[in-house]
Structures are given as structure tokens and as C-alpha cells.
Design a protein around this motif. Structure first.
Motif, PDB file in Angstrom:
ATOM      1  N   UNK A 161      13.835  40.189 -19.001  1.00 58.96           N
ATOM      2  CA  UNK A 161      13.563  40.452 -17.592  1.00 58.96           C
ATOM      3  C   UNK A 161      12.239  39.799 -17.180  1.00 58.96           C
ATOM      4  N   UNK A 162      12.286  39.042 -16.093  1.00 51.93           N
ATOM      5  CA  UNK A 162      11.086  38.525 -15.440  1.00 51.93           C
ATOM      6  C   UNK A 162      10.962  39.273 -14.119  1.00 51.93           C
ATOM      7  N   UNK A 163       9.849  39.967 -13.927  1.00 58.48           N
ATOM      8  CA  UNK A 163       9.664  40.832 -12.774  1.00 58.48           C
ATOM      9  C   UNK A 163       8.910  40.116 -11.641  1.00 58.48           C
ATOM     10  N   UNK A 164       9.192  40.536 -10.450  1.00 58.00           N
ATOM     11  CA  UNK A 164       8.324  40.234  -9.317  1.00 58.00           C
ATOM     12  C   UNK A 164       7.227  41.307  -9.368  1.00 58.00           C
ATOM     13  N   UNK A 166       4.161  41.757  -8.345  1.00 57.54           N
ATOM     14  CA  UNK A 166       3.450  42.215  -7.153  1.00 57.54           C
ATOM     15  C   UNK A 166       4.282  43.227  -6.386  1.00 57.54           C
ATOM     16  N   UNK A 167       5.586  42.960  -6.251  1.00 61.66           N
ATOM     17  CA  UNK A 167       6.463  43.869  -5.515  1.00 61.66           C
ATOM     18  C   UNK A 167       6.677  45.161  -6.303  1.00 61.66           C
ATOM     19  N   UNK A 168       6.795  45.064  -7.633  1.00 63.06           N
ATOM     20  CA  UNK A 168       6.967  46.271  -8.458  1.00 63.06           C
ATOM     21  C   UNK A 168       5.778  47.201  -8.274  1.00 63.06           C
ATOM     22  N   UNK A 169       4.570  46.650  -8.414  1.00 62.89           N
ATOM     23  CA  UNK A 169       3.366  47.482  -8.251  1.00 62.89           C
ATOM     24  C   UNK A 169       3.294  48.083  -6.852  1.00 62.89           C
ATOM     25  N   UNK A 170       3.628  47.293  -5.841  1.00 59.12           N
ATOM     26  CA  UNK A 170       3.539  47.779  -4.465  1.00 59.12           C
ATOM     27  C   UNK A 170       4.549  48.883  -4.197  1.00 59.12           C
ATOM     28  N   UNK A 171       5.782  48.688  -4.661  1.00 60.59           N
ATOM     29  CA  UNK A 171       6.823  49.687  -4.411  1.00 60.59           C
ATOM     30  C   UNK A 171       6.524  51.000  -5.125  1.00 60.59           C
ATOM     31  N   UNK A 172       6.059  50.924  -6.354  1.00 55.05           N
ATOM     32  CA  UNK A 172       5.814  52.144  -7.137  1.00 55.05           C
ATOM     33  C   UNK A 172       4.522  52.838  -6.716  1.00 55.05           C
ATOM     34  N   UNK A 173       3.611  52.101  -6.059  1.00 58.34           N
ATOM     35  CA  UNK A 173       2.373  52.718  -5.584  1.00 58.34           C
ATOM     36  C   UNK A 173       2.607  53.597  -4.369  1.00 58.34           C
ATOM     37  N   UNK A 174       3.727  53.358  -3.669  1.00 59.76           N
ATOM     38  CA  UNK A 174       4.039  54.153  -2.490  1.00 59.76           C
ATOM     39  C   UNK A 174       4.935  55.325  -2.814  1.00 59.76           C
ATOM     40  N   UNK A 188       7.310  50.336 -16.787  1.00 56.10           N
ATOM     41  CA  UNK A 188       8.231  49.303 -16.306  1.00 56.10           C
ATOM     42  C   UNK A 188       7.896  47.919 -16.856  1.00 56.10           C
ATOM     43  N   UNK A 189       6.698  47.442 -16.619  1.00 58.25           N
ATOM     44  CA  UNK A 189       6.380  46.037 -16.897  1.00 58.25           C
ATOM     45  C   UNK A 189       6.047  45.753 -18.356  1.00 58.25           C
ATOM     46  N   UNK A 214      17.127  45.759  -5.046  1.00 60.71           N
ATOM     47  CA  UNK A 214      16.989  44.293  -4.992  1.00 60.71           C
ATOM     48  C   UNK A 214      15.541  43.873  -4.798  1.00 60.71           C
ATOM     49  N   UNK A 215      15.254  42.669  -5.324  1.00 58.49           N
ATOM     50  CA  UNK A 215      13.951  42.059  -5.082  1.00 58.49           C
ATOM     51  C   UNK A 215      12.909  42.321  -6.140  1.00 58.49           C
ATOM     52  N   UNK A 216      13.187  43.196  -7.120  1.00 58.48           N
ATOM     53  CA  UNK A 216      12.197  43.489  -8.155  1.00 58.48           C
ATOM     54  C   UNK A 216      12.355  42.589  -9.377  1.00 58.48           C
ATOM     55  N   UNK A 217      13.579  42.155  -9.655  1.00 56.40           N
ATOM     56  CA  UNK A 217      13.870  41.337 -10.831  1.00 56.40           C
ATOM     57  C   UNK A 217      14.099  39.893 -10.396  1.00 56.40           C
ATOM     58  N   UNK A 218      13.372  38.972 -11.024  1.00 58.04           N
ATOM     59  CA  UNK A 218      13.539  37.543 -10.754  1.00 58.04           C
ATOM     60  C   UNK A 218      14.621  36.957 -11.670  1.00 58.04           C
TER      61      UNK A 218
END
Length: 352
Positions: A161-164, A166-174, A188-189, A214-218
Motif C-alpha cells: 500500500x502506498x498512502x496519500x 497528507x490526506x490520511x493525517x488530515x482525515x484522521x485528525x478530524x 495506519x501508516x 476513496x482517496x486515501x490509497x494511491x
């Protein structure tokens, strides 16, 4: 494992697994020995009776039905025929697993034998949402998977798995998780070492896998749209738990005093021996040969086999030894789980 997303957000609530303890191994230790120790270290001796206690009656999650879902989840794993046993006890001081229901705590569990390092007045497993829903039932199965020593499947290094990030951190911070950076990284990472993973494949259908939007996994490209929810045990889950905790033979071989019994095991394998001492006195129970072993002794009681003592000689150039008083005609079971062997590979167990 996750709960349904709260209204207005596509981000579900996730299990926040506490960091695992890491063994301190000598830097000059043979890499094959190190790998074997890392692979086996979290797993219980097969045949262990894991006692669990509830610290409340559902907390602010619900009522007694929450406790029933945890009981059902233990039974679902046991129904596969695994060698571990589970027993509910009233006194948390008699338990290895202590369950708390608290929305503010979220859902989590310590991994494998890390549970033994937690104070007996503290929870080792928490549930932060309703377990009577399909998601909740799956959460209970997931957290018990952690108890067995299994990590999050998406952290499997073979997943690729290659993660996005920045988006993972942002989504989980909220909301609803509100995770700090280190919790997101740890759950996760962070990729597990290949030395800690059984097999060489990733199981996206595992009960130990999170679902992702969608959008978390590249990459892999097939999962750019997300990973769907898993609500039950996969075929690989069942295979792996039976690999580590196979059904026990009805009667282990009898070990006679001063007579060594040869042990032929592969990494992660286990040998079990019955001991019925001919007299009451202090004994030693030990292994011989070039090996890293967890050696544990259990005594048969009216409530079943109870843990007496254990020794872990992994990463040390010595053999496991138990110094213990045994009572005449009482029944004991010695269990040895192998990390690794070297040299000629011959191992034996004896008591004297």
C-alpha cells in the motif's frame, strides 16, 4: 476495526491499537534467530486459558447486551477449534483480559502477551461504540484478534500500500477519530517488519483490516476507491489462527522424572507434556539444546488448567528453567513453544 461514520462525514471511527512492546535483542544475534523471536513473541502458549472480566456493565455504550456480544465473539473464535480456552471471571484480579465500555476511550486492545504487562485494575480492551450492530459485532471479533497477537492487516508490508499520507493525517485528525499524528502513524501508516508477519500475502478481507474510503490509497490501483467493510472472519483469518493455536491432542505424553524427552519442532511449534510427580518437593523443569523457547507450567484444578510459572530464554544463550514446588500425584502440563533452534537443532525437555 471501525464503526459507521457519523452523520456528515465519510470518515469512520477506527480501533486505536496501543503500541506494541519491542524486545531488546543483542545486535550480534543471528538474523534468523531475531526474525523467529519477532514472529512468535506476541503469541500465547497454545492451551492457555485466557480469563476475561468486565469492568462495567456496558458503561455509556449500552446495557448487558454489550457484554453478550463480547462473549459471542470469543465463542466465534473458539468454534473454529483453536487450542486456546476462554473463561469469564468476576474478579478482574483473576483475569488477563479486562473489558471496559466507554465511548470516550474508543475501541482498542493490547496485542497478545502485552496484556500481561497491564495492571490488574486497568482495562486491556475497550469498546467505544455499540456492539449489537453488524459493525459492532465485527469490532468485537477484531479486538479479540489483537488479543491473539494479530496486528492490523493494512500494515502488512506485503500489501504494497502506498498512502496519500497528507490526506490520511488530515482525515484522521478530524472527527470522529480526532487522532494525533502519532496515533495515525502507529495504526495506519507504519508498516510492520517482514520479520513480524506470517506468510507473504495481504488479506484485504481479514477481520483485522480497516475499511477505507476513496482517496486515501494511491496504490494498489484496485483500492484507490477504498477497501470495503469486513464483517466476519475471512478464510485466511481462520487458517492463521489455527496455525498458531491448533486443536490440542486429548492427552499429552507423560514425562518421567530424570528422563529427557526429545522435541522436534519448527519455528512457532509447540510441545506439550504431562507431569505427575511421584513425591512432593522442589523440582526443576527445563529444556536442553541450542534453542529459544517459551516454557510454561500449568496445574490442573477443579476449574481447569491454571498457569503456575514460565520462563522465556529467547535471545539468550541459555536454556529455559523453572524452579517450582510440585505436589505428589497432582497433574501438571508443561508446554514449550519454540522461537528457533540452531546448531544441530536437537532439543529435549526434562524435569528432575
Amino acid at each position: 476495526m471501525n464503526a459507521p461514520a457519523e452523520s456528515g462525514t465519510a470518515v469512520p471511527r477506527y480501533c486505536a491499537q496501543p503500541p506494541q512492546t519491542q524486545p531488546v535483542l543483542r545486535p550480534d544475534l543471528n538474523p534468523n534467530r531475531s526474525r523467529a523471536i519477532l514472529l512468535v513473541r506476541a503469541k500465547w502458549i497454545n492451551g492457555t486459558v485466557l480469563h476475561y472480566a468486565f469492568l462495567d456493565q456496558g458503561g455509556d455504550i449500552g446495557g448487558p447486551e454489550q457484554l453478550d456480544e463480547v462473549r459471542h465473539a470469543f465463542q466465534a473464535w473458539k468454534a473454529l477449534g483453536i487450542g486456546l480456552e476462554f473463561q469469564e471471571v468476576a474478579d478482574p484480579g483473576d483475569s488477563e483480559i479486562r473489558v471496559l465500555f466507554r465511548e470516550s476511550e474508543g475501541s482498542a486492545s493490547y496485542v497478545g502477551r502485552d496484556n500481561l504487562g497491564i495492571a490488574t485494575n486497568e482495562p486491556t480492551m475497550t469498546f467505544g461504540w455499540d456492539l449489537t450492530t453488524p459493525y459492532g459485532k465485527a469490532t468485537a471479533l477484531h479486538e479479540i484478534g489483537h488479543v491473539f497477537g494479530f496486528a492490523h492487516e493494512h500494515q502488512n508490508p506485503f500489501a504494497g500500500i502506498v498512502w496519500n499520507e497528507e490526506k490520511v493525517y488530515a482525515d484522521l485528525a478530524g472527527p470522529p477519530n480526532n487522532w494525533p499524528h502519532e496515533v495515525t502513524f502507529n495504526n495506519i501508516l507504519r508498516k510492520l517488519s517482514q520479520n513480524e508477519v506470517t506468510g507473504s500475502t495481504w488479506d484485504p478481507d481479514s477481520i483485522m483490516e480497516y475499511s477505507f474510503g476513496p482517496g486515501l490509497i494511491v496504490r494498489p490501483e484496485a483500492y484507490r476507491g477504498g477497501i470495503p467493510e469486513t464483517l466476519g472472519l475471512s478464510a485466511t483469518d481462520k487458517e492463521r489462527v489455527l496455525q498458531w493455536y491448533p486443536p490440542l491432542v486429548a492427552q499429552p505424553a507423560r514425562l518421567q522424572p530424570f528422563q529427557s524427552a526429545p522435541v522436534q519442532l519448527a519455528t512457532g511449534g509447540q510441545a506439550n507434556f504431562e507431569i505427575i510427580p511421584p513425591e512432593t518437593r522442589s523440582y526443576q523443569v527445563g529444556t536442553f539444546g541450542n534453542s529459544d523457547v517459551v516454557l510454561a507450567l500449568f496445574e490442573e484444578t477443579a476449574d481447569g488448567l491454571r498457569y503456575v510459572t514460565a520462563d522465556d530464554d529467547s535471545g539468550q544463550d541459555r536454556n529455559g528453567r523453572l524452579d517450582v514446588k510440585l505436589v505428589k500425584d497432582h497433574r501438571y502440563v508443561a508446554r514449550a513453544r519454540l522461537y528457533s533452534s540452531w546448531g544441530n537443532g536437537s532439543i529435549a525437555l526434562m524435569y528432575w
